[in-house]
Design a protein around this motif. Structure first.
Motif, PDB file in Angstrom:
ATOM      1  N   PRO A 125     -39.287  50.723 -13.168  1.00 31.51           N
ATOM      2  CA  PRO A 125     -40.458  51.529 -12.808  1.00 31.51           C
ATOM      3  C   PRO A 125     -40.437  52.944 -13.390  1.00 31.51           C
ATOM      4  N   ASP A 126     -39.261  53.504 -13.635  1.00 31.20           N
ATOM      5  CA  ASP A 126     -39.178  54.848 -14.206  1.00 31.20           C
ATOM      6  C   ASP A 126     -39.310  54.849 -15.727  1.00 31.20           C
ATOM      7  N   GLY A 127     -39.486  53.659 -16.337  1.00 30.46           N
ATOM      8  CA  GLY A 127     -39.671  53.562 -17.779  1.00 30.46           C
ATOM      9  C   GLY A 127     -38.395  53.263 -18.553  1.00 30.46           C
ATOM     10  N   SER A 128     -37.242  53.356 -17.900  1.00 32.38           N
ATOM     11  CA  SER A 128     -35.986  53.062 -18.589  1.00 32.38           C
ATOM     12  C   SER A 128     -35.845  51.563 -18.810  1.00 32.38           C
ATOM     13  N   GLN A 129     -35.003  51.192 -19.764  1.00 30.18           N
ATOM     14  CA  GLN A 129     -34.826  49.789 -20.154  1.00 30.18           C
ATOM     15  C   GLN A 129     -33.458  49.283 -19.706  1.00 30.18           C
ATOM     16  N   LYS A 130     -33.408  48.004 -19.409  1.00 26.21           N
ATOM     17  CA  LYS A 130     -32.147  47.347 -19.068  1.00 26.21           C
ATOM     18  C   LYS A 130     -32.190  45.938 -19.645  1.00 26.21           C
ATOM     19  N   GLU A 131     -31.043  45.478 -20.163  1.00 23.65           N
ATOM     20  CA  GLU A 131     -30.971  44.131 -20.721  1.00 23.65           C
ATOM     21  C   GLU A 131     -29.926  43.337 -19.944  1.00 23.65           C
ATOM     22  N   LEU A 132     -30.308  42.135 -19.527  1.00 21.86           N
ATOM     23  CA  LEU A 132     -29.405  41.267 -18.764  1.00 21.86           C
ATOM     24  C   LEU A 132     -29.332  39.889 -19.404  1.00 21.86           C
ATOM     25  N   PRO A 133     -28.133  39.368 -19.642  1.00 20.22           N
ATOM     26  CA  PRO A 133     -28.029  37.967 -20.088  1.00 20.22           C
ATOM     27  C   PRO A 133     -28.202  37.058 -18.870  1.00 20.22           C
ATOM     28  N   LEU A 134     -28.908  35.952 -19.044  1.00 21.84           N
ATOM     29  CA  LEU A 134     -29.063  34.977 -17.974  1.00 21.84           C
ATOM     30  C   LEU A 134     -28.136  33.803 -18.276  1.00 21.84           C
ATOM     31  N   THR A 135     -27.418  33.355 -17.276  1.00 23.73           N
ATOM     32  CA  THR A 135     -26.502  32.229 -17.456  1.00 23.73           C
ATOM     33  C   THR A 135     -27.102  30.973 -16.837  1.00 23.73           C
ATOM     34  N   TYR A 136     -26.764  29.843 -17.451  1.00 25.04           N
ATOM     35  CA  TYR A 136     -27.307  28.580 -16.965  1.00 25.04           C
ATOM     36  C   TYR A 136     -26.466  28.062 -15.812  1.00 25.04           C
ATOM     37  N   GLU A 137     -27.126  27.641 -14.737  1.00 23.93           N
ATOM     38  CA  GLU A 137     -26.472  27.041 -13.585  1.00 23.93           C
ATOM     39  C   GLU A 137     -26.859  25.568 -13.568  1.00 23.93           C
ATOM     40  N   ALA A 138     -25.920  24.706 -13.924  1.00 24.58           N
ATOM     41  CA  ALA A 138     -26.201  23.272 -14.063  1.00 24.58           C
ATOM     42  C   ALA A 138     -26.676  22.657 -12.752  1.00 24.58           C
ATOM     43  N   LYS A 139     -26.043  23.019 -11.649  1.00 28.09           N
ATOM     44  CA  LYS A 139     -26.413  22.435 -10.352  1.00 28.09           C
ATOM     45  C   LYS A 139     -27.862  22.759  -9.989  1.00 28.09           C
ATOM     46  N   GLU A 140     -28.281  23.987 -10.268  1.00 33.30           N
ATOM     47  CA  GLU A 140     -29.627  24.437  -9.928  1.00 33.30           C
ATOM     48  C   GLU A 140     -30.634  24.167 -11.047  1.00 33.30           C
ATOM     49  N   GLN A 141     -30.150  23.836 -12.224  1.00 24.65           N
ATOM     50  CA  GLN A 141     -30.967  23.554 -13.403  1.00 24.65           C
ATOM     51  C   GLN A 141     -31.891  24.716 -13.776  1.00 24.65           C
ATOM     52  N   HIS A 142     -31.338  25.924 -13.748  1.00 25.87           N
ATOM     53  CA  HIS A 142     -32.083  27.092 -14.190  1.00 25.87           C
ATOM     54  C   HIS A 142     -31.120  28.177 -14.656  1.00 25.87           C
ATOM     55  N   TYR A 143     -31.709  29.192 -15.301  1.00 21.56           N
ATOM     56  CA  TYR A 143     -30.951  30.359 -15.752  1.00 21.56           C
ATOM     57  C   TYR A 143     -31.064  31.425 -14.676  1.00 21.56           C
ATOM     58  N   HIS A 144     -30.002  32.222 -14.523  1.00 20.86           N
ATOM     59  CA  HIS A 144     -29.949  33.138 -13.387  1.00 20.86           C
ATOM     60  C   HIS A 144     -29.277  34.455 -13.784  1.00 20.86           C
ATOM     61  N   ALA A 145     -29.739  35.532 -13.173  1.00 25.64           N
ATOM     62  CA  ALA A 145     -29.099  36.845 -13.285  1.00 25.64           C
ATOM     63  C   ALA A 145     -29.409  37.626 -12.020  1.00 25.64           C
ATOM     64  N   VAL A 146     -28.636  38.684 -11.800  1.00 23.86           N
ATOM     65  CA  VAL A 146     -28.857  39.548 -10.651  1.00 23.86           C
ATOM     66  C   VAL A 146     -29.097  40.963 -11.166  1.00 23.86           C
ATOM     67  N   LEU A 147     -30.217  41.542 -10.742  1.00 28.98           N
ATOM     68  CA  LEU A 147     -30.575  42.906 -11.114  1.00 28.98           C
ATOM     69  C   LEU A 147     -30.192  43.816  -9.957  1.00 28.98           C
ATOM     70  N   SER A 148     -29.374  44.819 -10.229  1.00 26.02           N
ATOM     71  CA  SER A 148     -28.869  45.678  -9.156  1.00 26.02           C
ATOM     72  C   SER A 148     -29.766  46.881  -8.867  1.00 26.02           C
ATOM     73  N   GLU A 149     -30.797  47.116  -9.661  1.00 26.20           N
ATOM     74  CA  GLU A 149     -31.692  48.257  -9.441  1.00 26.20           C
ATOM     75  C   GLU A 149     -32.482  48.057  -8.147  1.00 26.20           C
ATOM     76  N   LYS A 150     -32.686  49.177  -7.411  1.00 25.44           N
ATOM     77  CA  LYS A 150     -33.394  49.107  -6.132  1.00 25.44           C
ATOM     78  C   LYS A 150     -34.684  49.909  -6.121  1.00 25.44           C
ATOM     79  N   ALA A 151     -35.046  50.527  -7.240  1.00 25.27           N
ATOM     80  CA  ALA A 151     -36.226  51.398  -7.280  1.00 25.27           C
ATOM     81  C   ALA A 151     -37.491  50.623  -6.939  1.00 25.27           C
ATOM     82  N   ALA A 152     -38.354  51.247  -6.152  1.00 27.82           N
ATOM     83  CA  ALA A 152     -39.625  50.624  -5.800  1.00 27.82           C
ATOM     84  C   ALA A 152     -40.597  50.784  -6.954  1.00 27.82           C
ATOM     85  N   GLY A 153     -41.423  49.782  -7.171  1.00 29.07           N
ATOM     86  CA  GLY A 153     -42.435  49.846  -8.219  1.00 29.07           C
ATOM     87  C   GLY A 153     -42.503  48.555  -8.997  1.00 29.07           C
TER      88      GLY A 153
END
Length: 181
Positions: free
Chosen positions: A130-158
């Motif tokens: 929301p503040d305009g800054s950029q972040k890049e996250l790799p997503l890893t594949y979870e075979a059991k869930e059959q999707h790619y997943h990542a966790v974003l630690s930012e808490k800013a509202a927007g």
């Protein structure tokens, strides 16, 4: 003099009637246009509400056997309540689940009419905070869930803008999504 006053009153009355008739037809035209715009806006809002209700009713489930999603083509394809993009032969679905400390990002990458899961892609999320800054996250594949997943630690509202970049054996498949926290 009396004749002049009478003519003036008659002329004034006719003028008022003429102005009233002209403005009445404009009001009718304006109300017809307003009705058309209102109907279009209502239809768009209804579609949005229907999609929102569809997402809420589906819930988010990592268990494929419990997912109750529907595809728009009526084939009963699993939906995860996220934002969907069809890109060529690929079906991309992005789900962001903001929680207290983090936001879980789930990305479903499917291929073909049967929506077969693509498990061998290199997937990256480019996120504009929301503040305009950029972040890049790799997503890893979870075979059991059959999707790619990542966790974003930012808490800013927007509003967060997300570009999902997928490389499937050299083929680039990208999608743009947003979510609010």
């Amino acid at each position: 003099m009396k004749l002049l006053k009478t003519n003036f009153v008659v002329l004034g009355s006719v003028s008022l009637l003429f102005l009233g008739a002209c403005s009445g037809s404009n009001q009718a035209a304006n109300s017809e246009n307003s009705s058309a715009v209102s109907t279009t806006e209502t239809a768009a809002k209804t579609e949005t509400v229907a999609k929102d209700n569809h997402s809420e009713n589906d819930g988010h489930s990592h268990n494929q056997n419990n997912a109750q999603g529907h595809s728009e083509d009526g084939k009963g394809e699993h939906s995860h309540g996220g934002q969907v993009i069809e890109s060529g032969q690929y079906h991309l679905e992005f789900v962001a689940e903001p929680q207290n400390d983090v936001t879980h990002l789930d990305f479903y990458l499917k291929k073909g009419e049967k929506h077969d899961t693509v498990s061998n892609a290199k997937v990256t999320a480019q996120i504009q905070l929301p503040d305009g800054s950029q972040k890049e996250l790799p997503l890893t594949y979870e075979a059991k869930e059959q999707h790619y997943h990542a966790v974003l630690s930012e808490k800013a509202a927007g509003e967060y803008k997300v570009a999902i970049l997928s490389d499937i054996n050299g083929e680039k498949v990208n999608g743009r999504f947003t979510f609010k926290r």
